[in-house]
Structure formats: structure tokens, C-alpha cells
Design a protein around this motif. Structure first.
Motif, mmCIF file in Angstrom:
data_model
loop_
_atom_site.group_PDB
_atom_site.id
_atom_site.type_symbol
_atom_site.label_atom_id
_atom_site.label_comp_id
_atom_site.label_asym_id
_atom_site.label_seq_id
_atom_site.Cartn_x
_atom_site.Cartn_y
_atom_site.Cartn_z
ATOM 1 N N ILE A 16 0.837 -1.191 0.000
ATOM 2 C CA ILE A 16 0.000 0.000 0.000
ATOM 3 C C ILE A 16 0.879 1.251 0.000
ATOM 4 C CG2 ILE A 16 -1.773 1.287 1.238
ATOM 5 C CD1 ILE A 16 -2.833 -1.297 0.056
ATOM 6 N N ALA A 17 2.026 1.166 0.684
ATOM 7 C CA ALA A 17 2.951 2.305 0.725
ATOM 8 C C ALA A 17 3.468 2.650 -0.668
ATOM 9 C CB ALA A 17 4.111 1.995 1.665
ATOM 10 N N SER A 18 3.787 1.632 -1.471
ATOM 11 C CA SER A 18 4.294 1.898 -2.823
ATOM 12 C C SER A 18 3.185 2.434 -3.723
ATOM 13 C CB SER A 18 4.916 0.639 -3.434
ATOM 14 O OG SER A 18 3.949 -0.356 -3.694
ATOM 15 N N LEU A 19 1.957 2.010 -3.494
ATOM 16 C CA LEU A 19 0.816 2.575 -4.225
ATOM 17 C C LEU A 19 0.662 4.053 -3.883
ATOM 18 C CD1 LEU A 19 -1.861 2.618 -5.808
ATOM 19 C CD2 LEU A 19 -2.963 1.659 -3.761
ATOM 20 N N LYS A 20 0.688 4.379 -2.602
ATOM 21 C CA LYS A 20 0.537 5.778 -2.183
ATOM 22 C C LYS A 20 1.655 6.652 -2.746
ATOM 23 C CE LYS A 20 -2.037 4.890 2.104
ATOM 24 N NZ LYS A 20 -2.010 4.970 3.585
ATOM 25 N N GLU A 21 2.845 6.089 -2.862
ATOM 26 C CA GLU A 21 3.965 6.859 -3.417
ATOM 27 C C GLU A 21 3.738 7.144 -4.901
ATOM 28 O OE1 GLU A 21 7.529 8.972 -3.186
ATOM 29 O OE2 GLU A 21 6.346 8.079 -1.568
ATOM 30 N N ALA A 22 3.199 6.165 -5.631
ATOM 31 C CA ALA A 22 2.885 6.379 -7.043
ATOM 32 C C ALA A 22 1.828 7.458 -7.204
ATOM 33 C CB ALA A 22 2.419 5.074 -7.680
ATOM 34 N N VAL A 23 0.854 7.446 -6.317
ATOM 35 C CA VAL A 23 -0.188 8.480 -6.327
ATOM 36 C C VAL A 23 0.421 9.840 -6.029
ATOM 37 C CG1 VAL A 23 -2.257 9.299 -5.135
ATOM 38 C CG2 VAL A 23 -2.039 6.872 -5.723
ATOM 39 N N LYS A 24 1.293 9.884 -5.035
ATOM 40 C CA LYS A 24 1.953 11.138 -4.645
ATOM 41 C C LYS A 24 2.760 11.724 -5.801
ATOM 42 C CE LYS A 24 5.337 12.895 -1.279
ATOM 43 N NZ LYS A 24 6.221 12.501 -0.133
ATOM 44 N N LEU A 25 3.421 10.851 -6.579
ATOM 45 C CA LEU A 25 4.226 11.308 -7.711
ATOM 46 C C LEU A 25 3.359 11.799 -8.865
ATOM 47 C CD1 LEU A 25 6.958 8.506 -7.872
ATOM 48 C CD2 LEU A 25 7.317 10.898 -7.232
ATOM 49 N N GLY A 26 2.106 11.359 -8.886
ATOM 50 C CA GLY A 26 1.220 11.724 -9.985
ATOM 51 C C GLY A 26 1.345 10.819 -11.186
ATOM 52 N N CYS A 27 1.719 9.556 -10.977
ATOM 53 C CA CYS A 27 1.833 8.604 -12.081
ATOM 54 C C CYS A 27 0.464 8.360 -12.712
ATOM 55 C CB CYS A 27 2.394 7.277 -11.581
ATOM 56 S SG CYS A 27 4.065 7.389 -10.890
ATOM 57 N N GLU A 28 0.461 8.083 -13.998
ATOM 58 C CA GLU A 28 -0.802 7.763 -14.654
ATOM 59 C C GLU A 28 -1.375 6.456 -14.127
ATOM 60 O OE1 GLU A 28 -2.793 7.246 -19.090
ATOM 61 O OE2 GLU A 28 -0.893 8.296 -18.845
ATOM 62 N N GLY A 29 -0.481 5.505 -13.823
ATOM 63 C CA GLY A 29 -0.955 4.236 -13.304
ATOM 64 C C GLY A 29 0.022 3.629 -12.312
ATOM 65 N N SER A 30 -0.502 2.751 -11.460
ATOM 66 C CA SER A 30 0.327 1.994 -10.529
ATOM 67 C C SER A 30 -0.026 0.523 -10.703
ATOM 68 C CB SER A 30 0.074 2.437 -9.081
ATOM 69 O OG SER A 30 0.954 1.788 -8.187
ATOM 70 N N GLU A 31 0.969 -0.264 -11.121
ATOM 71 C CA GLU A 31 0.728 -1.681 -11.422
ATOM 72 C C GLU A 31 0.841 -2.518 -10.155
ATOM 73 O OE1 GLU A 31 2.402 -5.740 -12.358
ATOM 74 O OE2 GLU A 31 3.377 -4.039 -11.370
ATOM 75 N N PHE A 32 0.011 -3.550 -10.061
ATOM 76 C CA PHE A 32 0.091 -4.485 -8.929
ATOM 77 C C PHE A 32 -0.283 -5.880 -9.407
ATOM 78 C CE2 PHE A 32 -4.189 -2.908 -9.114
ATOM 79 C CZ PHE A 32 -5.020 -3.913 -8.657
#
Length: 260
Positions: free
Chosen positions: A46-62
Motif C-alpha cells: 500500500i505504501a508503494s501505491l501511495k507513493e505512485a499516487v503522490k508522484l502523480g503517475c498515470e498508473g500503478s501496477e500491482f
């Protein structure tokens, strides 16, 4: 009264379309297993997802597997801290934790966290079962049901190495975006099967660069994994793909900014 109701329904539809099409970032950057590397977050946490959101990435893969007792969980490898996911119950898997103290998240927990924002898409990878093709199809079916249960359809795009699993998602959710990962299908074959696009290894695309234009001509999306070096990132950016999956989202965002 009918006029008021019609106006209200029109507003709801327009709002839904606006959210689906305009809310999410459009910068090509897909954080592979979340944005984990720079800040040393556990992959697929969840921490890596939140970091992707914080960066403003178009998508976060899981990445998604199914435990022995039918629970969908988020983890890249077939094992979690040495425990084989497909042959372990979820209760058994809970005996281990990520390095930051997080437990292994279920798909529903991950989607719940991802739905708290509206800028980063959730790129849902259905991992092919090592047990059987039928189990891969079951994982695909349960994945679609989980996304629908969580009302997360607007957030989720699907990717998978399982061709059969991808076809199952297309069958159950024909409105969903589903991309294929393995690289053994031409753009024409993917179009015929109803896929949204391909997400192929960068080295495969370098050997078959014509597939990029073929996919575009067919209306398919183009993505590549896992693109990390500045040389590969710049080569792919020159091809103008729809997305780029990377362990270095910060670097890719910087390169894109420099090109503006």
C-alpha cells in the motif's frame, strides 16, 4: 418534473464520463509494483501505491494471486516471504509481513486504498496460475467480481500473461481495458480477440518495432515493461507509446518534462 429529472440524469452521466476520461493523469508513467524503489517501500505494498499516487503517475501496477482458500492477494512473486501463495491459506500468509510492517494486502484492501484518489489508475495484473489454466481463469473471474464488488471499474485496467485469463476478463467485462503481456500474439491477433492493447517486453519491441505502428493503426494501446535505463526510456518515448511501465517513475517523469 420530467424535465428536471432528465436534466439531473444528464448531469450524472456527464459527471461519470468526465471522471472516467478526464480525472486520471495522462503522462504515460506506470509505476511497476507501485513506486517502491526510490523510497525503499516494499513492492506491491500500500505504501508503494501511495507513493505512485503522490508522484502523480498515470498508473500503478500491482500483481494478483489466489491463495489456497480462494482469497485474492497482492504480491509479485509466487511466494510471500518464502510461503507459496497458491498452496497456502490466507491465514497462513498473514503470519508473515512486509519489511515496513504491512501485512499482505487482499485485492479488496488494495482497491479500497486506490479508490481514495482519482488521479492514478490501478493496473491490475492477473498472474497466471502455476497449478492449471483453469485456475488462471478462476482467478480472472474472481478478479472481475472483486472489482465490480468494490465499484472500482473506473480505476482499473487489466493486464495478464495468461491469454486464457485475459479472454475470461473480456468475456465477463467487455467494457474493461485488457492488455496482454506475453508477447506471442501479433497486434492483429489481439485486436481480433478483443484486447485493449499490448504490454510487451522492451527487448521484444526493439526486435519488432513495426508492431508499435501496427497496434496504433488498429486502435490498440502500446505499453512496454520493464523500462528502466535512460537509453531505453528515451527510445520508447521516441515511439510515442500510450504507456511505459518502469521501476524508475521519477526518472521517466523527469525525461517527459524535459521533452516539453
Amino acid at each position: 418534473m420530467k424535465s428536471i429529472l432528465f436534466t439531473f440524469l444528464t448531469f450524472l452521466i456527464a459527471s461519470s464520463v468526465s471522471f472516467a476520461q478526464k480525472s486520471f493523469h495522462k503522462n504515460k508513467v506506470i509505476a511497476h509494483r507501485g513506486a517502491w524503489k526510490a523510497q525503499s517501500h516494499p513492492q506491491n505494498s500500500i505504501a508503494s501505491l501511495k507513493e505512485a499516487v503522490k508522484l502523480g503517475c498515470e498508473g500503478s501496477e500491482f500483481d494478483v494471486w489466489m491463495s489456497a482458500d480462494g482469497i485474492l492477494v497482492v504480491n509479485h512473486d509466487a511466494d510471500f516471504q518464502g510461503m507459496e501463495i497458491e498452496t497456502s491459506t490466507y491465514k497462513e500468509l498473514l503470519s508473515k509481513k512486509h519489511e515496513n510492517g504491512e501485512k499482505l494486502p487482499t485485492v479488496e484492501e488494495y482497491l479500497k486504498a486506490g479508490k481514495k484518489q482519482k488521479g492514478t489508475k490501478l493496473i491490475f495484473e492477473i498472474k497466471p496460475s502455476k497449478i492449471s489454466v483453469e485456475r488462471s481463469k478462476e482467478v480472472a473471474e474472481k478478479s472481475v467480481l472483486a472489482v465490480k464488488k468494490m465499484k472500482a471499474e473506473k480505476w482499473v485496467d487489466y493486464i495478464t500473461f495468461s491469454y486464457e485469463g485475459g479472454l475470461k476478463v473480456i468475456e465477463l467485462a467487455p467494457e474493461a481495458n485488457v492488455a496482454y503481456l506475453t508477447g506471442d500474439k501479433t497486434p492483429a491477433e489481439l485486436k481480433e480477440a478483443g484486447f485493449f492493447g499490448f504490454d510487451y517486453n522492451i527487448n521484444l519491441l526493439k526486435k519488432n518495432p513495426q508492431w508499435i505502428q501496427e497496434a496504433k493503426d488498429l486502435g490498440l494501446t502500446v505499453n512496454a515493461w520493464t523500462v528502466n535505463s535512460p537509453e531505453d526510456l528515451n527510445w520508447l518515448l521516441d515511439q510515442n507509446p500510450d504507456f511505459i511501465t518502469t521501476d524508475e517513475p521519477e526518472l521517466l517523469l523527469q525525461l517527459i518534462e524535459e521533452r516539453k
